[in-house]
Design an enzyme around this catalytic site. Structure first.
Site, PDB file in Angstrom:
ATOM      1  N   TRP A 183      30.526  -7.043   7.400  1.00  0.00           N
ATOM      2  CA  TRP A 183      29.339  -7.414   6.638  1.00  0.00           C
ATOM      3  C   TRP A 183      29.355  -8.937   6.485  1.00  0.00           C
ATOM      4  O   TRP A 183      30.382  -9.513   6.139  1.00  0.00           O
ATOM      5  CB  TRP A 183      29.298  -6.773   5.246  1.00  0.00           C
ATOM      6  CG  TRP A 183      28.159  -7.345   4.468  1.00  0.00           C
ATOM      7  CD1 TRP A 183      26.827  -7.073   4.644  1.00  0.00           C
ATOM      8  CD2 TRP A 183      28.231  -8.365   3.451  1.00  0.00           C
ATOM      9  NE1 TRP A 183      26.071  -7.850   3.783  1.00  0.00           N
ATOM     10  CE2 TRP A 183      26.901  -8.647   3.053  1.00  0.00           C
ATOM     11  CE3 TRP A 183      29.282  -9.058   2.843  1.00  0.00           C
ATOM     12  CZ2 TRP A 183      26.602  -9.604   2.067  1.00  0.00           C
ATOM     13  CZ3 TRP A 183      28.980 -10.002   1.864  1.00  0.00           C
ATOM     14  CH2 TRP A 183      27.648 -10.265   1.485  1.00  0.00           C
ATOM     15  N   GLU A 224      27.450  -3.561   8.906  1.00  0.00           N
ATOM     16  CA  GLU A 224      26.749  -3.175   7.672  1.00  0.00           C
ATOM     17  C   GLU A 224      25.503  -4.021   7.444  1.00  0.00           C
ATOM     18  O   GLU A 224      25.577  -5.240   7.326  1.00  0.00           O
ATOM     19  CB  GLU A 224      27.714  -3.328   6.485  1.00  0.00           C
ATOM     20  CG  GLU A 224      27.100  -2.977   5.134  1.00  0.00           C
ATOM     21  CD  GLU A 224      28.090  -3.129   3.979  1.00  0.00           C
ATOM     22  OE1 GLU A 224      29.279  -3.463   4.225  1.00  0.00           O
ATOM     23  OE2 GLU A 224      27.670  -2.924   2.828  1.00  0.00           O
ATOM     24  N   LYS A 226      21.833  -5.200   5.476  1.00  0.00           N
ATOM     25  CA  LYS A 226      21.402  -5.470   4.114  1.00  0.00           C
ATOM     26  C   LYS A 226      19.992  -6.032   4.133  1.00  0.00           C
ATOM     27  O   LYS A 226      19.586  -6.668   5.102  1.00  0.00           O
ATOM     28  CB  LYS A 226      22.365  -6.480   3.470  1.00  0.00           C
ATOM     29  CG  LYS A 226      22.154  -6.693   1.992  1.00  0.00           C
ATOM     30  CD  LYS A 226      23.351  -7.413   1.372  1.00  0.00           C
ATOM     31  CE  LYS A 226      23.143  -7.591  -0.116  1.00  0.00           C
ATOM     32  NZ  LYS A 226      24.325  -8.102  -0.794  1.00  0.00           N
ATOM     33  N   ASP A 257      24.826   1.047   3.369  1.00  0.00           N
ATOM     34  CA  ASP A 257      25.228   0.835   1.981  1.00  0.00           C
ATOM     35  C   ASP A 257      24.058   1.280   1.109  1.00  0.00           C
ATOM     36  O   ASP A 257      22.918   0.847   1.326  1.00  0.00           O
ATOM     37  CB  ASP A 257      25.574  -0.644   1.748  1.00  0.00           C
ATOM     38  CG  ASP A 257      26.063  -0.927   0.331  1.00  0.00           C
ATOM     39  OD1 ASP A 257      25.380  -0.527  -0.629  1.00  0.00           O
ATOM     40  OD2 ASP A 257      27.117  -1.581   0.173  1.00  0.00           O
ATOM     41  N   HIS A 260      21.519  -1.349  -0.236  1.00  0.00           N
ATOM     42  CA  HIS A 260      21.027  -2.399   0.648  1.00  0.00           C
ATOM     43  C   HIS A 260      19.612  -2.207   1.183  1.00  0.00           C
ATOM     44  O   HIS A 260      19.268  -2.717   2.243  1.00  0.00           O
ATOM     45  CB  HIS A 260      21.998  -2.585   1.817  1.00  0.00           C
ATOM     46  CG  HIS A 260      23.279  -3.251   1.402  1.00  0.00           C
ATOM     47  ND1 HIS A 260      24.189  -3.766   2.291  1.00  0.00           N
ATOM     48  CD2 HIS A 260      23.788  -3.509   0.176  1.00  0.00           C
ATOM     49  CE1 HIS A 260      25.209  -4.282   1.638  1.00  0.00           C
ATOM     50  NE2 HIS A 260      24.995  -4.133   0.354  1.00  0.00           N
ATOM     51  N   HIS A 284      28.775   3.015   2.651  1.00  0.00           N
ATOM     52  CA  HIS A 284      29.235   2.347   1.451  1.00  0.00           C
ATOM     53  C   HIS A 284      28.475   2.998   0.318  1.00  0.00           C
ATOM     54  O   HIS A 284      27.310   2.678   0.077  1.00  0.00           O
ATOM     55  CB  HIS A 284      28.956   0.837   1.508  1.00  0.00           C
ATOM     56  CG  HIS A 284      30.150   0.061   1.943  1.00  0.00           C
ATOM     57  ND1 HIS A 284      30.186  -1.316   1.982  1.00  0.00           N
ATOM     58  CD2 HIS A 284      31.390   0.475   2.342  1.00  0.00           C
ATOM     59  CE1 HIS A 284      31.380  -1.708   2.394  1.00  0.00           C
ATOM     60  NE2 HIS A 284      32.123  -0.650   2.620  1.00  0.00           N
ATOM     61  N   ASP A 292      20.688  -4.652  -5.565  1.00  0.00           N
ATOM     62  CA  ASP A 292      22.013  -4.309  -5.041  1.00  0.00           C
ATOM     63  C   ASP A 292      23.082  -4.674  -6.069  1.00  0.00           C
ATOM     64  O   ASP A 292      23.888  -5.566  -5.859  1.00  0.00           O
ATOM     65  CB  ASP A 292      22.227  -5.084  -3.724  1.00  0.00           C
ATOM     66  CG  ASP A 292      23.576  -4.786  -3.092  1.00  0.00           C
ATOM     67  OD1 ASP A 292      24.040  -3.645  -3.195  1.00  0.00           O
ATOM     68  OD2 ASP A 292      24.149  -5.708  -2.478  1.00  0.00           O
ATOM     69  N   ASP A 294      25.573  -2.933  -7.320  1.00  0.00           N
ATOM     70  CA  ASP A 294      26.913  -2.386  -7.146  1.00  0.00           C
ATOM     71  C   ASP A 294      27.493  -1.773  -8.408  1.00  0.00           C
ATOM     72  O   ASP A 294      28.630  -2.041  -8.784  1.00  0.00           O
ATOM     73  CB  ASP A 294      27.848  -3.451  -6.559  1.00  0.00           C
ATOM     74  CG  ASP A 294      27.452  -3.821  -5.134  1.00  0.00           C
ATOM     75  OD1 ASP A 294      27.697  -3.011  -4.241  1.00  0.00           O
ATOM     76  OD2 ASP A 294      26.866  -4.906  -4.928  1.00  0.00           O
ATOM     77  N   ASP A 324      31.734   1.493  -2.572  1.00  0.00           N
ATOM     78  CA  ASP A 324      31.549   0.045  -2.713  1.00  0.00           C
ATOM     79  C   ASP A 324      30.813  -0.271  -4.010  1.00  0.00           C
ATOM     80  O   ASP A 324      29.600  -0.190  -4.071  1.00  0.00           O
ATOM     81  CB  ASP A 324      30.764  -0.508  -1.506  1.00  0.00           C
ATOM     82  CG  ASP A 324      30.627  -2.032  -1.565  1.00  0.00           C
ATOM     83  OD1 ASP A 324      31.354  -2.666  -2.358  1.00  0.00           O
ATOM     84  OD2 ASP A 324      29.785  -2.585  -0.829  1.00  0.00           O
TER      85      ASP A 324
END
Ligand code: RNT
Ligand code: ZN
Length: 417
Positions: A183, A224, A226, A257, A260, A284, A292, A294, A324
């Site tokens: 990423w 990955e 995004k 992810d 993302h 992820h 995003d 997380d 993640d």
């Protein structure tokens, strides 16, 4: 017979009434590996230098006491968290978690810098996944593999190459295939006039990183995508379409992810599309709150949908799971435990679905039965099966795990200053 087992016996009967074998579900769950990301334990700081600042448009907020400051502390924390999570686990590392006394720059990282990690994993019989770190470095702003500066781009290409050999090393040492996931943070805050050249450079960099063939039994490469990051709001070079095409054309893995994409987009709906054209994907699993962000993975509808998509279609061998998220505002071991237990719970929920009945209903156009059954399943005694699964696998049942985390917090984390 424990009360947990008694409750399970009753639950089993209920599931049998809709044609679901709970014993089988519990047995299958145990073998689905879930990757625990090491970076939740120290707010993605790594061990290059104590004053490395996190960059790349990602952010950890919160100053809950007790973050891991050394590899020993991080591994001890992971051990503790892993003792609270049932089933097969892996650990995911980043290149910044090397142990070399702060001497090696990213372009020269080597397997030997991860010897302790490999030994640790081997001892526990778990696999490792890996991530080159293309952020938190003086040369990473604002471009790495898409940099117009050939020196900078070359530096990061070398980092990518070096990391794949570490992935191979992990695969050989642990006997479990390592996913090396790329990423990069590259992008533009404001609207660029030349997106195309940046993407051509990225494709070229990746081709150079992947030039050397590595035995897929040891290492699998993933990219990955995004949509945006902090500071790359207008254009991210490694977008969904870019990596979808790249992974498909190069025969590597594509990483989805959960945070993302546009806030109303979900990755559960993408899995079947992507797997129509790509052999394997890496996830992820994260939780986006408005962006995003997380957040720790919660037991949401979307998490269950992700699990259902995997399980219903028999895709556990083609969808590799990694977590993640990074939350510095709560106990970090609790964050791991909550997120990983939720991932596991979602898979169990999926394994307990009467999928064949639902499939038949859908195929015959009987959407009434489909909805009715799906909704009834929500209040089936799922918790009793989950508790039994935990008990059977020797991890705490219910909130008992929190007491263990509290004890560890008192005895270990609070002493870290
Ligand atoms: C960033 C990506 C990336 C990182 C970790 C630390 O948006 O999700 O996977 O979160 O590698
Ligand atoms: Zn990610």
């Amino acid at each position: 017979m424990s009360s947990v087992e008694k409750a399970y016996e009753l639950a089993k009967e209920r599931y049998l009434s809709v044609g679901v074998d709970a014993d089988r579900a519990v047995g299958a769950l145990k073998d689905i590996p879930i990757g625990l990301h090491c970076w939740q334990g120290d707010d993605i700081r790594g061990f290059e230098s104590p004053d490395t600042a996190l960059s790349g448009g990602i952010q950890v907020t919160g100053a809950y006491p007790g973050r891991a400051r050394t590899p020993e502390e991080l591994r001890a924390d992971l051990d503790k968290a892993m003792s609270l999570i049932p089933g097969t686990l892996k650990a995911a590392l980043h290149a910044i978690y090397l142990e070399d006394g702060g001497k090696t720059d990213r372009d020269a990282v080597k397997p030997e810098h991860f010897r302790n990690w490999a030994a640790w994993a081997k001892e526990r019989g778990i696999g490792l996944d890996f991530n080159p770190t293309f952020f938190s470095h003086p040369l990473s702003e604002p471009f790495t593999l898409a940099s117009p500066d050939e020196h900078i781009r070359g530096f990061w290409i070398n980092h990518g190459i070096a990391c794949r050999w570490i992935g191979e090393y992990f695969g050989m040492e642990t006997g479990k295939t390592c996913v090396t996931n790329i990423w990069i943070p590259d992008g533009f805050k404001d609207a660029p006039i030349d997106r195309f050249a940046a993407r051509q450079r990225l494709a070229d960099s990746l081709d150079r990183i992947l030039a050397e063939k590595i035995d897929p039994r040891y290492n699998l490469d993933a990219v990955e995508s995004k949509l945006f990051g902090i500071g790359t709001e207008s254009c991210v070079i490694g977008s969904h379409e870019f990596y979808m095409g790249y992974a498909q054309s190069r025969g590597i893995l594509y990483t989805l992810d959960a945070g993302h994409f546009h806030p109303t987009e979900v990755i559960s709906d993408k899995i079947s599309s992507v797997l129509t054209f790509i052999d394997r994907i890496y996830l992820h699993v994260s939780r986006a709150v408005r962006w995003d962000s997380d957040h720790v993975v919660a037991f949401t509808d979307e998490l269950r949908e992700i699990a259902l998509e995997i399980v219903r279609n028999g895709l556990t061998g083609r969808v590799l799971l990694g977590l993640d998220f990074f939350d510095g505002s709560i106990n970090r071991l609790a964050a791991w435990t909550i997120g990983a237990r939720n991932m596991s719970k979602a898979l169990l929920y999926a394994l307990l679905e009467p999928t064949e009945t639902l499939r038949k209903a859908e195929l015959s156009g009987d959407y009434t039965t489909r909805l009715a059954l799906l909704e009834e399943m929500r209040s089936f005694p799922f918790g009793a099966v989950w508790d039994w699964y935990c008990e059977k696998n020797g991890v705490p049942v219910g909130t008992e795990w929190l007491e263990e985390v509290r004890r560890y917090e008192e005895g270990v984390l609070r002493k870290r200053g």
